[in-house]
Scaffold this motif. Structure first.
Motif, PDB file in Angstrom:
ATOM      1  N   ALA A   1       3.917  -4.889  16.152  1.00  0.00           N
ATOM      2  CA  ALA A   1       5.207  -3.895  17.504  1.00  0.00           C
ATOM      3  C   ALA A   1       5.485  -2.576  16.209  1.00  0.00           C
ATOM      4  N   LEU A   2       6.420  -2.756  15.298  1.00  0.00           N
ATOM      5  CA  LEU A   2       7.081  -1.903  14.817  1.00  0.00           C
ATOM      6  C   LEU A   2       6.384  -1.707  13.467  1.00  0.00           C
ATOM      7  N   ARG A   3       5.106  -2.090  12.457  1.00  0.00           N
ATOM      8  CA  ARG A   3       3.993  -1.378  12.489  1.00  0.00           C
ATOM      9  C   ARG A   3       3.028  -0.536  12.499  1.00  0.00           C
ATOM     10  N   LEU A   4       3.027  -1.001  14.348  1.00  0.00           N
ATOM     11  CA  LEU A   4       2.176  -0.324  15.339  1.00  0.00           C
ATOM     12  C   LEU A   4       2.627   1.099  15.250  1.00  0.00           C
ATOM     13  N   SER A   5       4.177   1.114  15.740  1.00  0.00           N
ATOM     14  CA  SER A   5       4.512   2.463  15.903  1.00  0.00           C
ATOM     15  C   SER A   5       4.505   3.067  14.692  1.00  0.00           C
ATOM     16  N   TYR A   6       4.838   2.981  13.508  1.00  0.00           N
ATOM     17  CA  TYR A   6       4.720   3.984  11.611  1.00  0.00           C
ATOM     18  C   TYR A   6       3.228   3.995  11.751  1.00  0.00           C
ATOM     19  N   LEU A   7       2.150   3.184  11.952  1.00  0.00           N
ATOM     20  CA  LEU A   7       1.017   3.843  11.956  1.00  0.00           C
ATOM     21  C   LEU A   7       1.143   5.244  13.157  1.00  0.00           C
ATOM     22  N   PHE A   8       1.132   4.884  14.567  1.00  0.00           N
ATOM     23  CA  PHE A   8       0.930   5.848  15.082  1.00  0.00           C
ATOM     24  C   PHE A   8       1.083   7.664  15.015  1.00  0.00           C
ATOM     25  N   VAL A   9       2.926   6.954  14.352  1.00  0.00           N
ATOM     26  CA  VAL A   9       2.888   8.656  14.069  1.00  0.00           C
ATOM     27  C   VAL A   9       2.664   9.245  12.714  1.00  0.00           C
ATOM     28  N   LYS A  10       2.139   8.512  11.569  1.00  0.00           N
ATOM     29  CA  LYS A  10       1.837   8.170  10.780  1.00  0.00           C
ATOM     30  C   LYS A  10       0.785   9.559  11.075  1.00  0.00           C
ATOM     31  N   LEU A  11      -0.434   8.646  12.161  1.00  0.00           N
ATOM     32  CA  LEU A  11      -1.782   9.041  12.278  1.00  0.00           C
ATOM     33  C   LEU A  11      -1.622  10.895  12.799  1.00  0.00           C
ATOM     34  N   CYS A  12      -0.766  10.509  13.366  1.00  0.00           N
ATOM     35  CA  CYS A  12      -0.437  11.684  14.111  1.00  0.00           C
ATOM     36  C   CYS A  12      -0.206  12.991  13.346  1.00  0.00           C
TER      37      CYS A  12
ATOM     38  N   GLY B   1     -12.206  10.634   9.646  1.00  0.00           N
ATOM     39  CA  GLY B   1     -13.441  10.116   9.329  1.00  0.00           C
ATOM     40  C   GLY B   1     -14.101   9.676   7.961  1.00  0.00           C
ATOM     41  N   THR B   2     -13.774   9.806   7.191  1.00  0.00           N
ATOM     42  CA  THR B   2     -13.616   9.176   5.533  1.00  0.00           C
ATOM     43  C   THR B   2     -13.107   7.961   5.709  1.00  0.00           C
ATOM     44  N   MET B   3     -12.715   6.879   6.670  1.00  0.00           N
ATOM     45  CA  MET B   3     -11.443   5.788   6.828  1.00  0.00           C
ATOM     46  C   MET B   3     -12.799   5.049   5.980  1.00  0.00           C
ATOM     47  N   ARG B   4     -12.531   3.777   5.218  1.00  0.00           N
ATOM     48  CA  ARG B   4     -13.596   3.088   5.161  1.00  0.00           C
ATOM     49  C   ARG B   4     -12.917   1.938   6.617  1.00  0.00           C
ATOM     50  N   LYS B   5     -13.978   0.477   6.299  1.00  0.00           N
ATOM     51  CA  LYS B   5     -13.774  -0.658   7.357  1.00  0.00           C
ATOM     52  C   LYS B   5     -12.106  -0.994   7.408  1.00  0.00           C
ATOM     53  N   MET B   6     -11.473  -0.521   8.256  1.00  0.00           N
ATOM     54  CA  MET B   6     -10.064  -1.543   8.392  1.00  0.00           C
ATOM     55  C   MET B   6      -9.942  -2.419   9.391  1.00  0.00           C
TER      56      MET B   6
ATOM     57  N   ASN C   1      -7.095  -4.602   9.840  1.00  0.00           N
ATOM     58  CA  ASN C   1      -5.797  -5.365  10.468  1.00  0.00           C
ATOM     59  C   ASN C   1      -5.070  -3.855  10.299  1.00  0.00           C
ATOM     60  N   ILE C   2      -3.681  -3.838  10.964  1.00  0.00           N
ATOM     61  CA  ILE C   2      -2.524  -2.579  11.219  1.00  0.00           C
ATOM     62  C   ILE C   2      -2.578  -2.777   9.201  1.00  0.00           C
ATOM     63  N   PRO C   3      -1.317  -3.731   8.517  1.00  0.00           N
ATOM     64  CA  PRO C   3      -1.292  -3.218   7.296  1.00  0.00           C
ATOM     65  C   PRO C   3      -2.264  -2.938   6.559  1.00  0.00           C
ATOM     66  N   SER C   4      -3.694  -3.597   6.465  1.00  0.00           N
ATOM     67  CA  SER C   4      -4.630  -2.594   5.469  1.00  0.00           C
ATOM     68  C   SER C   4      -4.852  -1.473   6.170  1.00  0.00           C
ATOM     69  N   ALA C   5      -4.726  -0.680   7.138  1.00  0.00           N
ATOM     70  CA  ALA C   5      -4.841   0.881   7.785  1.00  0.00           C
ATOM     71  C   ALA C   5      -3.671   1.443   7.155  1.00  0.00           C
ATOM     72  N   ILE C   6      -2.573   0.666   6.823  1.00  0.00           N
ATOM     73  CA  ILE C   6      -0.984   1.472   6.405  1.00  0.00           C
ATOM     74  C   ILE C   6      -1.314   1.781   5.267  1.00  0.00           C
ATOM     75  N   SER C   7      -1.839   0.486   4.782  1.00  0.00           N
ATOM     76  CA  SER C   7      -1.727   0.986   2.868  1.00  0.00           C
ATOM     77  C   SER C   7      -3.156   1.922   2.366  1.00  0.00           C
ATOM     78  N   TYR C   8      -3.938   1.781   4.177  1.00  0.00           N
ATOM     79  CA  TYR C   8      -4.832   2.788   3.174  1.00  0.00           C
ATOM     80  C   TYR C   8      -4.749   4.195   3.581  1.00  0.00           C
ATOM     81  N   LEU C   9      -3.830   4.538   4.522  1.00  0.00           N
ATOM     82  CA  LEU C   9      -2.904   6.259   4.901  1.00  0.00           C
ATOM     83  C   LEU C   9      -1.622   6.270   3.305  1.00  0.00           C
TER      84      LEU C   9
END
Length: 619
Positions: A416-427, A373-378, A380-388
């Motif tokens: 697709a590679l970044r997406l798999s990393y983002l998914f595991v990171k979020l989990c 809930g605290t995440m600001r507007k993301m 694209n995927i690279p910015s989401a990974i950087s924020y996390l």
């Protein structure tokens, strides 16, 4: 010797230079080899991440994109339009697994695609739309357009493959296992069966006697074959019997069951899709017949692979039944379905049902993102990974087997590679287990199951759709029904939402209560009445002849209004003008067809605003 592994630490995860040499680039030259590799990786993976770059991503005008004010059906209509206009040029696939220690093992592939009409049948397409912004974005990322055009992998959908087989007349196959007909036999049926039975018995007996008696002159044997109509199929004698209709085919196959030890029937389709003839092949023995059947199956499978092209990858993903990870579920899935399966159905419910037959479980990282809930507007995927990485401690060790080859660094493709990393990171951050059961990824963690197959891009989770209860993403969590929304256009150019709200408040007493105004594009705004019934009252006032005061002056200057049903009708009719106001006008004027409203049985609530959705168009 095991392949070397590249271990990427936290700081390098967003660095393109660290990733690009570890992604397998696939074109026609190495497609068959890569197909065998990815089949193994898909089989051994837990999840499969996919990302697509196409020729015409939704862009200007802005209202053509999926908006928070869209219901599931209107959002699907927009996604359908985008899928039908564009073609994928790049399809990234990344099978990955999660180890017990929460490490990620990924096998990323980039497939370059080009809809080449290799069969000269007008399939998959002679033309498609190209949007300059989409092509410019691909160019900035290093996309090799020359390699795409000259060495891109072609493809046919399932439906197109069936059509191609019929037109080419190559869809013959063994059919001894057909069910017996339940309809009663007629005199004509008996005459046909006995005539063909006598012909086959005589032909079979003659062929066998010719094989055992080698004293005959070759010329005499040739004359016998001509008289009997005997041919050869793969060095074996065969007899072609013309048929008229499926009924005769059924009778013939039922009769041949008595000779199943050494006779193999092959159905030969005609150009129109009907059965043209049945070819009966005489094998030397039962073992020889089984050998021929296997050879024919292998041959047909190889031919089918050539026709299917890249769709072989889609079929491998579908056959695995593994969960598919996406960053833009609705747009990606409509594009995949329209290009590789069949034309899109008109209703979103039918689409969801059909898609689940192909991909049983689809997970969109956007829904997992909303749990933070605290995440600001993301954007694209690279910015989401950087924020996390900057705001949460959730280390993920990424292991990528070294599968790159020479001269593969110039082609882009990391999503697709970044997406798999983002998914595991979020989990990891959300304390959701990404583990799957050993029985082939049939069951996910209950928390992940709640996020599967949600095709509305602005839903917080699937329960909101099931309960027809959609959250608004403003400063509060209020909800809005489409019945409370009014589209308004014809106001003065250059007006902001605040200015328009002030003008409306001063124009009539109906605006004395709580309402909100939002510009959809420069030509049209949407008004939300928070008090039930006021939207209908406003429409009644606008349609009455007793207008007065400032509101009458606004109408005289060209102000126009309509309800949400007109917007839904406009999307169904495909009235995609540059300005939303013009499309609404055309929908009001259209009398081409009466579209039945499904508002009662479908979700009638929408997202008012939402800024927390990843959009790769903003890269």
């Amino acid at each position: 010797m095991a392949a070397p592994l590249l271990r990427l630490q936290k700081r390098s995860l967003c660095s393109k230079a660290s990733w690009k040499w570890r992604v397998k680039q696939v074109t026609t030259s190495n497609f068959q080899q890569s197909l065998e590799e990815i089949q193994t990786h898909i089989s051994n993976s837990h999840f499969i991440a996919v990302s697509i770059d196409n020729t015409a991503s939704p862009s200007p005008p802005s209202w053509h994109r999926l908006l928070p004010l869209d219901t599931a059906q209107t959002a699907y209509s927009k996604a359908t339009r985008s899928a039908q206009r564009s073609h994928p040029l790049h399809f990234a696939v990344c099978p990955f697994s999660v180890t017990p220690s929460n490490n990620l093992v990924a096998h990323p592939y980039n497939f370059l695609l080009f809809p080449r009409d290799e069969l000269k049948m007008g399939m998959p397409s002679y033309s498609f739309s190209c949007q300059t912004s989409s092509l410019a974005s691909l160019a900035r990322q290093g996309f090799d357009f020359n390699a795409c055009v000259y060495d891109g992998i072609s493809y046919l959908s399932r439906e197109q493959e069936s059509v191609a087989k019929i037109r080419l007349g190559t869809a013959f196959h063994s059919s001894l296992g057909m069910m017996k007909s339940s309809s009663p036999s007629t005199v004509a049926d008996s005459v046909f069966v006995e005539r063909i039975r006598s012909r086959i018995k005589h032909w079979r007996k003659t062929c066998k006697s010719s094989n055992t008696n080698t004293s005959h002159d070759e010329l005499i044997n040739s004359l016998k074959n001509i008289v009997l109509g005997c041919e050869h199929f793969r060095s074996r004698p065969c007899l072609t019997i013309d048929v008229c209709g499926d009924r005769q085919v059924q009778l013939l196959l039922e009769m041949l069951v008595d000779y199943s030890d050494d006779l193999l029937p092959l159905i030969i389709p005609g150009k129109s899709g009907t059965t043209q003839a049945v070819r009966i092949v005489l094998a030397n023995s039962e073992e020889d017949k089984e050998l021929l059947e296997r050879a024919l199956q292998n041959f047909e499978e190889e031919e089918n692979k050539k026709i299917r092209g890249f769709r072989e990858v889609i079929e491998l993903i579908s056959a695995s039944q593994k969960p598919v990870i996406s960053h833009n579920c609705l747009n990606d899935c409509t594009l995949i379905y329209s290009k590789f399966i069949a034309p899109l159905p008109p209703e979103v419910d039918e689409f969801m049902s059909s898609l689940c037959m192909v991909f049983p479980k689809v997970l969109d990282v956007n829904y997992l993102m909303k749990k933070i809930g605290t995440m600001r507007k993301m954007t694209n995927i690279p910015s989401a990974i950087s924020y996390l990485n900057n705001h949460f401690f959730a280390p993920v060790d990424l292991e990528i087997p070294d599968q790159a080859t020479v001269k593969e660094g110039k082609i882009h493709g990391l999503n697709a590679l970044r997406l798999s990393y983002l998914f595991v990171k979020l989990c990891s951050i959300l304390k959701i287990s990404p583990k799957v059961t050993e029985s082939g990824s049939k069951h996910l963690a209950p928390e992940l199951e709640d996020f599967t197959n949600v095709f509305h891009p602005y839903s917080a989770d699937i329960q909101e759709l099931l309960n027809e209860d959609v959250r608004m993403w403003t400063n509060n969590t209020r909800k809005v029904s489409c019945d409370h929304l009014i589209f308004l256009w014809g106001f003065k150019s250059g007006m902001t939402a605040g200015m328009l709200k002030s003008v409306l408040r001063a124009s009539h007493d109906i605006f004395s209560g709580e309402f909100d105004v939002r510009l959809v594009d420069k030509s049209c705004a949407i008004v939300v009445f928070w008090q039930p019934g006021l939207s209908k009252d406003f429409l009644d006032v606008m349609n009455s002849e007793e207008l007065n005061g400032d509101l009458k002056e606004l109408v005289s200057d060209g102000l126009r209004v309509t309800g949400y049903e007109t917007y839904k009708k406009m999307c169904r009719l495909g009235l995609w003008e540059m300005d939303l106001a013009e499309s609404l006008e055309r929908a009001l004027e259209s009398s081409a067809c009466n579209i039945e409203s499904n508002c009662d049985r479908k979700s009638s609530e929408i997202h008012w605003f939402d800024d927390k959705v990843i959009n790769l168009d903003d890269l």
